[in-house]
Design a protein around this motif. Structure first.
Motif, PDB file in Angstrom:
ATOM      1  N   LYS A   1       0.635  -1.368  -0.007  1.00 39.97           N
ATOM      2  CA  LYS A   1      -0.049  -0.199   0.002  1.00 39.97           C
ATOM      3  C   LYS A   1       0.985   1.272  -0.070  1.00 39.97           C
ATOM      4  CE  LYS A   1      -3.750  -1.413   2.955  1.00 39.97           C
ATOM      5  NZ  LYS A   1      -4.018  -1.219   4.297  1.00 39.97           N
ATOM      6  N   CYS A   2       1.974   1.417   0.771  1.00 42.31           N
ATOM      7  CA  CYS A   2       2.764   2.473   1.030  1.00 42.31           C
ATOM      8  C   CYS A   2       3.145   2.962  -0.373  1.00 42.31           C
ATOM      9  CB  CYS A   2       3.992   2.303   1.960  1.00 42.31           C
ATOM     10  SG  CYS A   2       5.279   3.503   1.846  1.00 42.31           S
ATOM     11  N   ILE A   3       3.272   4.252  -0.702  1.00 43.17           N
ATOM     12  CA  ILE A   3       3.405   4.783  -1.943  1.00 43.17           C
ATOM     13  C   ILE A   3       4.602   5.723  -2.014  1.00 43.17           C
ATOM     14  CG2 ILE A   3       1.171   4.723  -3.248  1.00 43.17           C
ATOM     15  CD1 ILE A   3       0.675   7.703  -1.880  1.00 43.17           C
ATOM     16  N   GLY A   4       5.313   5.809  -0.490  1.00 45.42           N
ATOM     17  CA  GLY A   4       6.349   6.873  -0.232  1.00 45.42           C
ATOM     18  C   GLY A   4       6.212   8.241  -0.740  1.00 45.42           C
ATOM     19  N   CYS A   5       4.867   8.439  -0.267  1.00 44.81           N
ATOM     20  CA  CYS A   5       4.550   9.785  -0.256  1.00 44.81           C
ATOM     21  C   CYS A   5       5.431  10.800   0.569  1.00 44.81           C
ATOM     22  CB  CYS A   5       2.965  10.103  -0.250  1.00 44.81           C
ATOM     23  SG  CYS A   5       2.445   9.788   1.433  1.00 44.81           S
ATOM     24  N   GLY A   6       5.819  10.068   1.641  1.00 44.41           N
ATOM     25  CA  GLY A   6       6.595  11.177   2.674  1.00 44.41           C
ATOM     26  C   GLY A   6       5.723  11.973   3.640  1.00 44.41           C
ATOM     27  N   THR A   7       4.266  11.832   3.313  1.00 42.49           N
ATOM     28  CA  THR A   7       3.614  12.631   4.556  1.00 42.49           C
ATOM     29  C   THR A   7       3.899  12.301   6.044  1.00 42.49           C
ATOM     30  OG1 THR A   7       1.900  12.514   2.731  1.00 42.49           O
ATOM     31  CG2 THR A   7       1.188  13.409   4.763  1.00 42.49           C
ATOM     32  N   CYS A   8       3.991  11.155   6.245  1.00 42.45           N
ATOM     33  CA  CYS A   8       4.581  10.594   7.397  1.00 42.45           C
ATOM     34  C   CYS A   8       5.710  11.391   8.146  1.00 42.45           C
ATOM     35  CB  CYS A   8       4.656   9.038   7.498  1.00 42.45           C
ATOM     36  SG  CYS A   8       5.962   8.312   6.154  1.00 42.45           S
ATOM     37  N   ALA A   9       6.692  11.400   7.101  1.00 49.00           N
ATOM     38  CA  ALA A   9       7.918  12.249   7.522  1.00 49.00           C
ATOM     39  C   ALA A   9       7.674  13.491   7.816  1.00 49.00           C
ATOM     40  CB  ALA A   9       8.931  12.094   6.541  1.00 49.00           C
TER      41      ALA A   9
ATOM     42  N   ILE B   1      -1.779  10.304   9.800  1.00 49.72           N
ATOM     43  CA  ILE B   1      -1.799  11.004   8.618  1.00 49.72           C
ATOM     44  C   ILE B   1      -1.856  10.358   7.329  1.00 49.72           C
ATOM     45  CG2 ILE B   1       0.471  11.829   8.340  1.00 49.72           C
ATOM     46  CD1 ILE B   1      -0.993  14.629   7.844  1.00 49.72           C
ATOM     47  N   CYS B   2      -1.230   9.235   7.526  1.00 45.41           N
ATOM     48  CA  CYS B   2      -0.597   8.384   6.492  1.00 45.41           C
ATOM     49  C   CYS B   2      -1.981   8.119   5.436  1.00 45.41           C
ATOM     50  CB  CYS B   2      -0.374   7.027   6.739  1.00 45.41           C
ATOM     51  SG  CYS B   2       0.017   5.754   5.235  1.00 45.41           S
ATOM     52  N   PRO B   3      -1.768   8.750   4.094  1.00 44.44           N
ATOM     53  CA  PRO B   3      -2.848   8.780   3.051  1.00 44.44           C
ATOM     54  C   PRO B   3      -3.343   7.593   2.458  1.00 44.44           C
ATOM     55  CG  PRO B   3      -1.195  10.458   2.384  1.00 44.44           C
ATOM     56  CD  PRO B   3      -0.539   9.465   3.488  1.00 44.44           C
ATOM     57  N   THR B   4      -2.434   6.415   2.590  1.00 49.17           N
ATOM     58  CA  THR B   4      -3.019   5.217   1.980  1.00 49.17           C
ATOM     59  C   THR B   4      -3.345   4.092   3.258  1.00 49.17           C
ATOM     60  OG1 THR B   4      -0.728   4.069   2.440  1.00 49.17           O
ATOM     61  CG2 THR B   4      -1.174   5.271   0.286  1.00 49.17           C
ATOM     62  N   GLY B   5      -3.033   4.548   4.456  1.00 44.43           N
ATOM     63  CA  GLY B   5      -3.255   3.606   5.535  1.00 44.43           C
ATOM     64  C   GLY B   5      -2.479   2.690   5.612  1.00 44.43           C
TER      65      GLY B   5
HETATM   66  S1  SF4 Z   1       2.400   8.261   4.650  1.00 45.56           S
HETATM   67 FE1  SF4 Z   1       1.998   6.078   4.547  1.00 45.56          FE
HETATM   68  S2  SF4 Z   1       2.093   5.930   2.149  1.00 45.56           S
HETATM   69 FE2  SF4 Z   1       3.150   7.794   2.672  1.00 45.56          FE
HETATM   70  S3  SF4 Z   1       5.356   7.181   2.672  1.00 45.56           S
HETATM   71 FE3  SF4 Z   1       4.323   7.124   4.812  1.00 45.56          FE
HETATM   72  S4  SF4 Z   1       3.805   5.249   5.359  1.00 45.56           S
HETATM   73 FE4  SF4 Z   1       4.141   5.257   3.042  1.00 45.56          FE
END
Ligand code: SF4
Ligand SMILES: Cc1cc2nc3c(=O)[nH]c(=O)nc-3n(C[C@H](O)[C@H](O)[C@H](O)COP(=O)(O)OP(=O)(O)OC[C@H]3O[C@@H](n4cnc5c(N)ncnc54)[C@H](O)[C@@H]3O)c2cc1C
Ligand code: SF4
Lengths: 590, 372
Positions: free
Chosen positions: A47-55, A96-100
């Protein structure tokens, strides 16, 4: 003497025989963490798309995005690596992770010999708690930091809009646009979908902050036709928007539209200062999106640019093909006006033939061919040359140039792409009872799903799994489209199902016109034969390198005649690449 | 031979900076004559984490994991205060149910603090059975927090707009069960601590305040209430849903450590009572109003001071915003500041050294909130 006060504390002795509160770990019972305990991170790699919102939300900078695989559309190829020396287990990242994809287990303990192991990439580095992931802190539907629903776009009522060529989509108000822009998390994955790599999060942020002019100028950095894109773009960006995973993607297209619509006279607001002419000249054939883009940015960089356009107006298929209820003339004019205002010369009504081509080739330091794909493809069935069979592209062109086409009362449009949709909706607006006949299923239609919805809302039927077999004369001056039904066959796993004719049974549409919209191809007859023979092709389109250079010296090509995506934004992207290619080419030819 | 002068009989000692009781790192420079204290000077700086400054560099939402650490054992007061300040400045409505849940959390937090305090005060006098009980019993409340918020100590549960999650299924019954359990155990604590003649002997008359100091220095909470002052923010300026609860302010009149202890002991009964009232009356409904995009949330320029009744007294947040996405300035009023400085310095002269740590715990000073 306080006898009671001395004796009472001694009653504590009664507790000496009670079992202790403390649980011995791990020798005795390991107490399970609560259902929502914020234990250790797990990340679902599917599921993770590497969007970086978590960071972005992590206040401790505990998350570092690190490259894991190659980037792809909608996937940065990065994944969050967490440093448990910094993490405070707040789980804001989870919320906040947009993909869960990012969650926490309800595990309490994690013992390792070295500290290094506490810097890990969940989902990649196995920590041994993965099986505990059904419990622990998870995203909650009720508390959502993300705004998953988009601000709806106002439209004309479907009944009303079939009576008119007035614009069907009404555009965002200021308040709506700000609210919609506010939803963006700024991850930038949308850029991976945009052929032109527009600076989407930046211009959206400017809208959210109420700075429309800033937004406009960010947009103009690499797109000189933004109102056009804002209205008709295939919005490949939106399909990669991280918010689209659990909700609706940000309405990137409508936001662009909103910004440009705020400025009537773009010349006053777009910061476009052409550099002084550098003595080099570029001749451009075709004033469609590709030609206009190349001309505009080359002129800004100091090249003299001159366009030769067959039609009385610029815009290419966005003027000739796209119906006015989607992209009205004033929208087009104001953008072309800006392009001309920086010094781009456009010669209208100037079709280029092989003689003229030679002249252009000799006169200019470089030539950019951007004549699009104006010829309708044929169904390759018997009777197709019947006078009541029209190419959609010719039909739409005639209407857009102010002409009339006698399509009669009953029309079938063959095809499932955007051109087919335009043709059927225009026929409806001209008063015909029109419908679509398509080879595959609705889900397989290449047309934009919003366009399909709009078509259905206008009461236009879409018939599917129909294979045209031949065209015959019908009764009373009508024409017959004889067709068979198709079954969908999936040949390989994961492959797109293919329509296969069910032999034996035939059906027919008896109509006044058959409009064929099954694709377009370039028309290169205007190129002198000697050059054309040398010109390297890739099937029906011109082969170019990554700077839009053909194998013919001086000659660059871009747009529908050189790419397979065949949409306006790809043409614009080609135009921009050609700018770089031509610059490089001319600077190496001092 | 050197003549023996009075000054030479004085000894200067440092107490701390390790935990003088269970209160956190703080250092006291004490002067002794024999085993009698003549003066004290409070030194802080061992726990300074620059939270107020750090908050100026973080997005509003990112400060929640910080504020809960300002007073380590009482995270919720900080979360509630900071959230309420932002709500006020940004004009955010909190759903009714969320306010009830917040109040429940605040009272559970108060209860665990006072239980822990019972263990602490007894511990400083060498009565080490009490801390064993108290820490164990407090854990039942931490279990409830874990279930509700996902964390035992740092809850990060109260956010602007409401609370982070609704209460889990069956949670109310479990809260009531813990309340019954604690209530049943309280007589044991009374026997062990409050009616213990040693405890009484040492605390009655110890650190007696001049009631005039209360207003002069800014003394609040159980210390002020032990001097008969009905100071309680929950009543004076009711926040969340305290105005919907039925209770009276608890006061004592002894002005000494024993009165302070009694106030806190009675507060335990009150908290249990309030928790039962809340569970009984809590309405249904939403628990959160969606916030603007938290990654870009800007709050219009403004300033506000919000306060709550923490276990130690009036706890407050002064928050200034300038229209950007980060606070311009946050100042936290930690209750313990006047208690640990001016008040302590006035109470100490003449005190026996063995009563010193009892006094510090008796004032319930919390160095983390002094230093921030
Ligand atoms: S916010 Fe969720 S989908 Fe985006 S990089 Fe982090 S873990 Fe992956
Ligand atoms: C009906 C229809 C609907 C479409 N809808 C969408 C849509 O919703 N969204 C989207 O992104 N794309 C859409 N497209 C596709 C889009 O219009 C094209 O991809 C885009 O216009 C291609 O740009 P281009 O510059 O390559 O060529 P074109 O736009 O085709 O422009 C070529 C220009 O060259 C001129 N020209 C051709 N030959 C000569 C010559 N010999 N001498 C001088 N001038 C010449 C033509 O008159 C034309 O103006 C649609 C196309 C059609 C036909
Ligand atoms: S839990 Fe909090 S501190 Fe840890 S990685 Fe997530 S956002 Fe950062």
């Amino acid at each position: 003497m306080d006898i009671k006060g001395i004796l009472k504390p001694l009653t504590a002795w009664k507790r000496a025989f009670k079992p202790p509160h403390t649980i011995e770990v791990p020798n005795k019972v390991t107490r399970e963490g609560a259902e929502r305990y914020r234990g250790f991170h797990v990340n679902d790699m599917d599921k993770c798309i590497g969007c970086g919102t978590c960071a972005a939300i992590c206040e401790n900078e505990a998350i570092k995005m690190i490259p894991i695989n190659d980037p792809d559309k909608g996937n940065s190829g990065y994944r969050p690596r967490i440093d448990y020396g910094r993490c405070c287990w707040c789980a804001l990242c989870v919320d906040i992770c947009p993909t869960g994809s990012l969650e926490m287990t309800n595990e309490y303990t994690w013992v390792r010999e070295t500290g290094d192991e506490f810097i890990f990439t969940p989902g990649i580095d196995i920590i041994g708690h993965e099986d505990k992931k059904d419990k622990g802190f998870k995203k909650d539907d009720k508390l959502n930091f993300l705004h998953l629903e988009r601000v709806p776009m106002r439209e004309l009522d479907p009944k009303e809009r079939t009576q008119t060529f007035a614009e069907a989509v009404l555009g965002y108000s200021e308040e709506e646009a700000r609210a919609e822009a506010e939803r963006c998390v700024g991850c930038g994955l949308c850029i991976s979908g945009c052929p032109d790599r527009m600076h989407i999060p930046d211009y959206i942020r400017a809208i959210a902050e109420g700075n429309d002019q800033k937004s406009l100028n960010i947009i103009y950095e690499n797109n000189p036709l933004p109102e056009m894109c804002g209205k008709v773009c295939t919005r490949r960006c939106e399909f990669e928007c991280s918010l689209g995973h659990l909700g609706e993607p940000v309405a990137i297209r409508w936001l662009k539209r909103y910004v440009v619509e705020q400025f009537d006279d773009l010349k006053k607001y777009v910061d476009a200062k052409p550099e002084p002419l550098n003595g080099k000249k570029v001749g451009i054939i075709g004033a469609g999106p590709a030609g206009l883009t190349a001309a505009y940015y080359l002129r800004l960089k100091g090249y003299e640019t001159e366009i030769f356009e067959a039609a009385p107006k610029a815009g290419g298929m966005t003027f000739l093909g796209i119906p006015k209820y989607r992209f009205p003339i004033p929208s087009l004019d104001k953008q072309v006006e800006l392009i001309e205002s920086v010094g781009v010369k456009i010669n209208y009504n100037s079709p280029v033939d092989s003689k003229k081509f030679k002249k252009i080739y000799d006169k200019y330091d470089a030539v950019f061919i951007a004549t699009g794909a104006p010829k309708g493809m044929s169904m390759r069935i018997d009777g197709e040359d019947h006078p009541k069979v029209l190419a959609a592209i010719d039909f739409l062109k005639t209407i857009n140039l102010g002409g009339t086409v006698d399509i009669g009362k009953e029309v079938v449009v063959v095809g499932g792409g955007n051109v087919a949709i335009d043709a059927v909706r225009v026929s409806k607006r001209l008063g015909a009872n029109s419908y679509i006949a398509y080879r595959r299923r609705v889900v397989d239609m290449p047309a934009d799903e919003e366009e399909i919805e709009a078509t259905e809302a206008e009461g236009i039927p879409i018939y599917t799994q129909i294979i045209p077999l031949r065209v015959e004369d019908g009764p009373k001056g009508k024409v017959k489209l004889i067709y068979g039904k198709a079954k969908m066959v999936q040949e390989k796993e994961g492959a797109r199902p293919r329509p296969v004719l069910i032999e034996g049974k035939e059906y027919e549409y008896v109509v006044d016109s058959i409009i064929v919209a099954i694709g377009q191809r370039p028309d290169l007859d205007f190129i002198p034969e000697d050059i054309r023979n040398k010109l390297e092709m890739e099937k029906r389109i011109i082969k170019v390198d990554k700077r839009q250079m053909t194998n013919i010296d001086k000659v660059f090509a871009g747009g529908d005649l050189a790419n397979w995506t065949a949409d306006a934004i790809s043409a614009i992207a080609d135009g921009l690449r050609a700018v770089k290619g031509i610059e490089l080419y001319l600077s190496s030819k001092k | 031979m050197k003549e023996f002068k009075r000054e030479d009989r004085e000894v200067k000692l440092f107490v701390g900076p390790q935990h003088p009781g269970v209160t956190g790192n703080m250092s006291f420079e004490i002067t002794l004559e024999g085993d009698t204290l003549t003066s004290v000077k409070t030194h802080v700086g061992y726990l300074h984490r620059a939270f107020e400054k750090l908050m100026e560099r973080r997005l509003y939402i990112q400060n929640f994991p910080l504020v809960c650490r300002i007073c380590v054992p009482e995270s919720d007061t900080n979360e509630e205060n900071y959230a309420r300040a932002l709500e006020e400045l940004a004009g955010i409505e909190v759903p009714e149910r969320a306010k009830w849940i917040r109040t429940l959390v605040l009272e559970l937090s108060r209860l665990q603090m006072f239980i822990r305090w019972m263990g602490g005060i007894a511990g400083t006098m060498g009565l080490s059975t009490a801390p064993q009980w108290a820490i164990g019993d407090r854990d039942y409340i931490l279990d409830l927090f874990e279930e509700l918020t996902g964390g035992r100590i740092y809850h990060i549960y109260i956010l602007p707009g409401g609370v982070r999650r609704d209460i889990p299924e069956g949670f109310e019954e479990r809260v009531l069960k813990v309340m019954d359990y604690i209530e049943k155990k309280l007589p044991d604590y009374d026997d062990l601590i409050f009616e213990n003649s040693v405890f009484k002997k040492r605390l009655i008359g110890l650190s007696k305040l001049d009631p005039a100091w209360v207003e002069e220095i800014g003394v609040t909470g159980p210390v002020a209430r032990a001097c008969g002052f009905p100071f309680d923010v929950r009543k004076e300026q009711p926040y969340e849903i305290y105005d919907k609860l039925d209770f009276d302010i608890i006061t004592e009149t002894g002005c000494d450590m024993y009165s302070m202890a009694l106030v806190r002991r009675r507060e335990i009964d009150l908290s249990i009572n309030l928790i039962r009232q809340i569970i009984d009356k809590m309405p249904k409904g939403e628990v959160w109003t969606p916030l603007p995009n938290v990654l870009y949330w800007k709050i219009p320029a403004g300033e506000t001071y919000v306060k709550t009744e923490a276990t130690r007294g009036e706890f407050g947040y002064y928050v200034v915003t300038d229209g950007s996405d980060k606070p311009r300035r946050i100042h936290v009023r930690g209750v313990s500041t006047p208690h640990a400085y001016t008040l302590l310095e006035r109470l100490v002269p003449g005190m026996n050294i063995s009563d010193f740590s009892v006094t510090i715990v008796g004032l319930q000073t919390c160095p983390p909130e002094i230093e921030r």
